[in-house]
Write a protein that holds these residues in place. Structure first.
Motif, PDB file in Angstrom:
ATOM      1  N   GLU A 312       0.825  -1.208   0.000  1.00  0.00           N
ATOM      2  CA  GLU A 312       0.000   0.000   0.000  1.00  0.00           C
ATOM      3  C   GLU A 312       0.859   1.257   0.000  1.00  0.00           C
ATOM      4  OE1 GLU A 312      -3.719   1.849   2.608  1.00  0.00           O
ATOM      5  OE2 GLU A 312      -2.461   0.273   3.429  1.00  0.00           O
ATOM      6  N   MET A 315       2.431   1.741  -3.434  1.00  0.00           N
ATOM      7  CA  MET A 315       1.458   2.202  -4.428  1.00  0.00           C
ATOM      8  C   MET A 315       1.151   3.684  -4.255  1.00  0.00           C
ATOM      9  SD  MET A 315      -1.290  -0.829  -5.154  1.00  0.00           S
ATOM     10  CE  MET A 315      -1.732  -1.060  -3.455  1.00  0.00           C
ATOM     11  N   GLN A 316       1.061   4.115  -3.020  1.00  0.00           N
ATOM     12  CA  GLN A 316       0.811   5.530  -2.783  1.00  0.00           C
ATOM     13  C   GLN A 316       2.004   6.398  -3.202  1.00  0.00           C
ATOM     14  OE1 GLN A 316      -0.188   5.757   1.363  1.00  0.00           O
ATOM     15  NE2 GLN A 316      -2.211   4.842   1.091  1.00  0.00           N
ATOM     16  N   SER A 366      -8.419  -6.101   2.339  1.00  0.00           N
ATOM     17  CA  SER A 366      -7.095  -5.698   1.865  1.00  0.00           C
ATOM     18  C   SER A 366      -6.857  -6.128   0.423  1.00  0.00           C
ATOM     19  CB  SER A 366      -6.013  -6.299   2.769  1.00  0.00           C
ATOM     20  OG  SER A 366      -6.050  -7.715   2.741  1.00  0.00           O
ATOM     21  N   GLU A 369      -8.709  -3.721  -1.790  1.00  0.00           N
ATOM     22  CA  GLU A 369      -8.087  -2.403  -1.620  1.00  0.00           C
ATOM     23  C   GLU A 369      -6.839  -2.288  -2.486  1.00  0.00           C
ATOM     24  OE1 GLU A 369      -6.451   0.489   1.979  1.00  0.00           O
ATOM     25  OE2 GLU A 369      -7.243  -1.493   2.429  1.00  0.00           O
ATOM     26  N   ILE A 370      -6.030  -3.343  -2.499  1.00  0.00           N
ATOM     27  CA  ILE A 370      -4.834  -3.338  -3.336  1.00  0.00           C
ATOM     28  C   ILE A 370      -5.227  -3.294  -4.810  1.00  0.00           C
ATOM     29  CG2 ILE A 370      -2.862  -4.746  -4.053  1.00  0.00           C
ATOM     30  CD1 ILE A 370      -2.619  -5.693  -1.160  1.00  0.00           C
ATOM     31  N   ASN A 372      -7.979  -2.148  -6.106  1.00  0.00           N
ATOM     32  CA  ASN A 372      -8.559  -0.839  -6.419  1.00  0.00           C
ATOM     33  C   ASN A 372      -7.473   0.213  -6.582  1.00  0.00           C
ATOM     34  OD1 ASN A 372     -10.684   1.029  -6.798  1.00  0.00           O
ATOM     35  ND2 ASN A 372     -10.550   1.649  -4.663  1.00  0.00           N
ATOM     36  N   ASN A 373      -6.448   0.173  -5.753  1.00  0.00           N
ATOM     37  CA  ASN A 373      -5.350   1.131  -5.889  1.00  0.00           C
ATOM     38  C   ASN A 373      -4.612   0.941  -7.217  1.00  0.00           C
ATOM     39  OD1 ASN A 373      -5.809   2.407  -3.445  1.00  0.00           O
ATOM     40  ND2 ASN A 373      -4.497   1.040  -2.303  1.00  0.00           N
ATOM     41  N   THR A 376      -6.788   2.325  -9.900  1.00  0.00           N
ATOM     42  CA  THR A 376      -6.788   3.790  -9.839  1.00  0.00           C
ATOM     43  C   THR A 376      -5.547   4.365 -10.507  1.00  0.00           C
ATOM     44  OG1 THR A 376      -8.061   3.723  -7.784  1.00  0.00           O
ATOM     45  CG2 THR A 376      -6.897   5.767  -8.292  1.00  0.00           C
ATOM     46  N   ASN A 377      -4.399   3.760 -10.248  1.00  0.00           N
ATOM     47  CA  ASN A 377      -3.169   4.218 -10.898  1.00  0.00           C
ATOM     48  C   ASN A 377      -3.204   3.978 -12.398  1.00  0.00           C
ATOM     49  OD1 ASN A 377      -0.987   5.126  -8.815  1.00  0.00           O
ATOM     50  ND2 ASN A 377      -1.930   3.362  -7.867  1.00  0.00           N
TER      51      ASN A 377
END
Length: 852
Positions: A312, A315-316, A366, A369-370, A372-373, A376-377
């Motif tokens: 996470e 990715m951020q 989780s 969430e991963i 989706n991230n 999103t990228n």
């Protein structure tokens, strides 16, 4: 020369001073504290002789028997060592440090706090010196102290100085390489000691604060990156080779593992933040070998339940710092947009290398969430790429690889959830619609991601691989306006349908299946249930996909592969008629669809024959195989262009070679039906009209027409017309595929009576049986939604009832008092009542037939 008087004076002063000091020491030594005398006795006359062991044993015994003297002993040793350091008598300093180490190890844990303060002051004093030997000596003593477990913490003890000093030693630039390595090793060992001493006790100083982590982590990374090569295998376990701990890079790696392994969930970010900052500042992302090595160490060392937090955080950080001008060069590989993109791609590559490690321990939210991230990228990357062409492809491919690596290590049920989640993010587009370039690119990228995840899924049952919402979304995307997107979608279907690795053999249309070596197994009962529920929707979608004029050879071949896989995977007598119906519909569309070019028509004929040759190969249908082989041989002689392989351009075909001019080379419906029936398969469905020819109005399943529709269309100009047409209350008008025969207007004669007495003829009975079979087959095979559409009236029942009621409230046309007026009014009310009965029957006719 000095005068004789002065020489004598100085000599007398020296003698008198010596006698005085001797007298003082001899006379007053008994008055000094015992601990000082014991400390003085451990020092030899010459530092080369080393520590006096017998006197050291006495001092140790005294400290154990009088622990309250420990703080004074330590303070006195510190004073003596400070004087020796100032006078550069390093031999005595080493002896004092050795004595303190022995006292430290001999002390009981309950009394250790009394001595530690003096000990740490001694270590700090040595570290402040410029002599590398004293710094290394102090570090070794501190490490021995760090390995001692204390029962009671010291709240006022601080390690700020030691963290700063040991970090500085890790960056030593000593001219001598051997001395530099020794100093760096000592610095890393000191940091390791600080970590062990502080992380195990929450009451001492918080080592996880940013001011400490910003010194410890970069110091370890600085020593790790000087290694000549990075051995990935050593990330999973501690290096136990001889001499491994003598290398600063190996020791720093072990220290980083220990630091990460001791970090709790709330402290993970405290470690990761300086790691990411270090890579940004020193441009270590491109190339990313060291970054991959470092993050693998972190992933293998961190507690398993916290591993997703590393993913996470990375990715951020994918886009962090890439927008600033100063960071554009940061990351190497040139400045500007290309440099920033390469940095993003390198970070994404690191992510794809470590995300699989986190997948095994990711559960619940989780996982999504991963995913989706990552999506999103990807969407952000598509937005950038649509505005300005750049090297975003590298970044997108790295993210897609990360998505695939993550999904590869998840259980199958989570892979289905991920695929449904991805397909829900794909922008929908209607056939013929004009979508934006960004939407088209996003569709392609997300479908590539879906294909990457689908490649890791092992299909067992089609019902599990294609849940209803997922299948519906895939079929909806098959109408995408871009041919590459449609081809990509078919590849996804190939991945999920192919359970026996037949897809590579069926990539191109062919009629010689015996040479392919296909693996065929009997269709399972759950798969038959699945295709009975969703077969019409799947086949209709594939049929409509073949009708698009934008199709390329790749699109047609992809749909052929999908249909061939369905035929192989669902090899059963229950499904062969459905597949043959679709083949006939494809051939019919090639002859009648006006939007298709000649080349597209020829391709569809070739695909239809290639598909028709497949069922006899996977099932025992010898008569059908002979029939298909005859068509193949005839086409090879008369029209080889109607056989595979498919071509981009067929040139200028002569009018006699056009498919519409060669009906004798086409697949005949009746001959096909007889061939299937001769092979022992029920072929009633092949006799029925093709349900795929015209989705809106299929032949034989026309929209029903009721008597009320005719009345509504003609209007109510004459009430006598209503009375003159008594309603027929049978259900033929409500049955799809059945038309009411008009009554024969023949006069009653002897011949007519004779025919009525003898019953229907043989031809009439066959015709009635054929109509009955057609009706039964329509209700048995056509989808429910399709039947509902066909039997739905063109008018609203409520409006018709309102019209009837309004007609009843109108004034009679004739005089109200006359008997004729009353009779006409009664007749009109009776006709209105009959119309209401007809309307009610129209409402309930379909459920009645379905229940039968």
């Amino acid at each position: 020369m000095l005068p004789m008087r002065k020489v004598v004076h100085r000599a007398c002063f020296f003698v008198s001073r010596t006698v005085y000091m001797t007298c003082c020491c001899g006379c007053c030594s008994a008055l000094r504290p015992r601990y000082k005398r014991l400390v003085d006795n451990i020092f030899p006359a010459s530092p080369q002789d080393g520590l006096v062991k017998s006197n050291m044993e006495k001092l140790t015994f005294y400290s154990l028997s009088s622990p309250e003297k420990l703080d004074r002993i330590g303070e006195y040793l510190f004073q003596k060592a400070s004087r020796d350091i100032y006078r550069r008598r390093h031999g005595f300093v080493i002896i004092a440090m050795e004595a303190m180490d022995q006292l430290l190890l001999a002390c009981h844990s309950q009394t250790l706090n009394l001595f530690v303060e003096s000990f740490l002051k001694m270590v700090q004093k040595l570290l402040e010196s410029t002599d590398p030997q004293l710094q290394i000596l102090a570090t070794q003593s501190f490490v021995r102290f760090a390995n001692i477990e204390e029962d009671t913490p010291s709240y006022h003890r601080r390690y700020d100085f030691f963290v700063s000093k040991f970090s500085a030693m890790c960056h030593s630039n000593h001219a001598d390489k051997a001395a530099r390595d020794r100093i760096r090793l000592a610095g890393i060992q000191g940091l390791q000691g600080v970590i062990r001493k502080t992380v195990s006790d929450d009451l001492v100083e918080n080592i996880w604060e940013a001011q400490h982590m910003d010194k410890i982590v970069p110091s370890l990374l600085y020593n790790m990156q000087i290694a000549e090569k990075y051995e990935t295998l050593s990330c999973m376990e501690t290096d136990t080779r001889d001499g491994a701990e003598e290398e600063p890079a190996r020791l720093a790696e072990a220290c980083l593992r220990e630091l990460v392994g001791r970090a709790s969930f709330g402290h993970i970010r405290s470690v990761l933040r300086p790691v990411l900052t270090h890579f940004d500042r020193h441009e270590l992302w491109v190339p990313n070998d060291f970054a991959v090595h470092t993050f693998k160490i972190i992933m293998f060392s961190i507690q398993a339940q916290y591993s997703y937090s590393v993913v996470e955080a990375l990715m951020q950080h994918l886009d962090a710092g890439c927008g600033a001008p100063g960071a554009a060069g940061g990351g190497g590989g040139g400045g500007g947009g290309a440099g920033r993109t390469r940095v993003r791609a390198a970070r994404a590559s690191v992510l794809s290398n470590i995300v699989a490690i986190a997948a095994a321990d990711s559960v619940g939210p989780s996982v999504l969430e991963i995913i989706n991230n990552l999506l999103t990228n990807l969407r952000a990357s598509v937005a950038r790429d649509s505005e300005k062409e750049s090297d975003e492809k590298l970044y997108q491919d790295a993210l897609i690889n990360a998505l695939g690596e993550f999904a590869d290590h998840l259980p199958d049920f989570q892979k289905i959830d991920i695929m449904m989640f991805i397909v829900s993010k794909v922008p929908s587009s209607q056939r013929g619609g004009k979508g934006t370039k960004a939407d088209a690119m996003l569709q392609s990228i997300l479908l590539k991601s879906l294909l990457k995840v689908g490649a890791t899924y092992k299909s067992a049952e089609l019902s599990k691989a294609f849940p209803a919402p997922f299948l519906e979304a895939l079929l909806r995307l098959s109408a995408a306006p871009e041919p590459p997107t449609r081809a990509l979608l078919q590849r996804i279907l190939h991945t999920l349908l192919d359970r026996r690795t037949n897809a590579p053999h069926l990539a191109k249309p062919t009629v010689d299946y015996a040479e392919l070596g296909l693996t065929v197994e009997k269709c399972s009962r759950p798969d038959l249930i699945f295709i009975s529920k969703h077969g019409y929707a799947i086949f209709s979608s594939l049929y409509e996909g073949l009708q698009l004029e934008s199709n390329t050879v790749e699109n047609v071949e992809a749909i052929y592969t999908t249909l061939a896989l369905l035929c192989v995977e669902l090899a059963s007598e229950e499904t062969v008629c459905d597949i043959l119906q679709l083949i006939l519909a494809i051939q019919q569309s090639a002859l009648r669809n006006p939007v298709l070019s000649v080349a597209q028509q020829v391709r569809l004929h070739a695909v239809a024959l290639a598909l028709c040759a497949l069922p006899p190969h996977v099932l025992l249908l010898p008569v059908l195989a002979d029939y298909v082989s005859k068509i193949i041989e005839a086409r090879r002689e008369e029209a080889p262009h109607l056989l595979p392989p498919l071509l981009e351009d067929y040139g200028e075909l002569s009018p006699s070679k056009m498919p519409s001019k060669l009906p004798f080379l086409m697949i005949d419906q009746m001959a096909l039906c007889e061939s299937v029936r001769a092979s022992g398969v029920e072929a009633a469905r092949l006799v029925a009209p093709l349900p795929y020819s015209a989705p809106a109005h299929a032949p034989g399943l026309e929209h029903r027409h009721s008597w009320l529709e005719s009345g509504a269309a003609a209007g109510r100009d004459s009430l006598a017309d209503i009375a003159a047409a008594p309603p027929d209350l049978d259900s033929a008008g409500s049955s799809p595929g059945v038309t009411r025969h008009a009554p024969q207007s023949e006069s009653v004669s002897l011949e007519a009576l004779r025919r009525a007495a003898s019953g229907p003829s043989e031809a009439e009975r066959r015709d009635a049986e054929r109509r009955k079979a057609s009706l039964n087959n329509a209700f048995r095979t056509a989808p429910f939604d399709y039947l509902l559409h066909l039997t739905q009236p063109k008018y609203e029942i409520q409006e018709k009832l309102q019209e009837i009621f309004s007609s009843l409230s109108q004034e009679p046309l004739l005089a109200g008092g006359s008997p004729a007026a009353r009779r006409f009014d009664e007749t009109r009310r009776r006709d209105a009542r009959d119309e209401m009965l007809i309307a009610a029957q129209n409402i309930h006719s379909l459920p009645c037939y379905i229940s039968h």
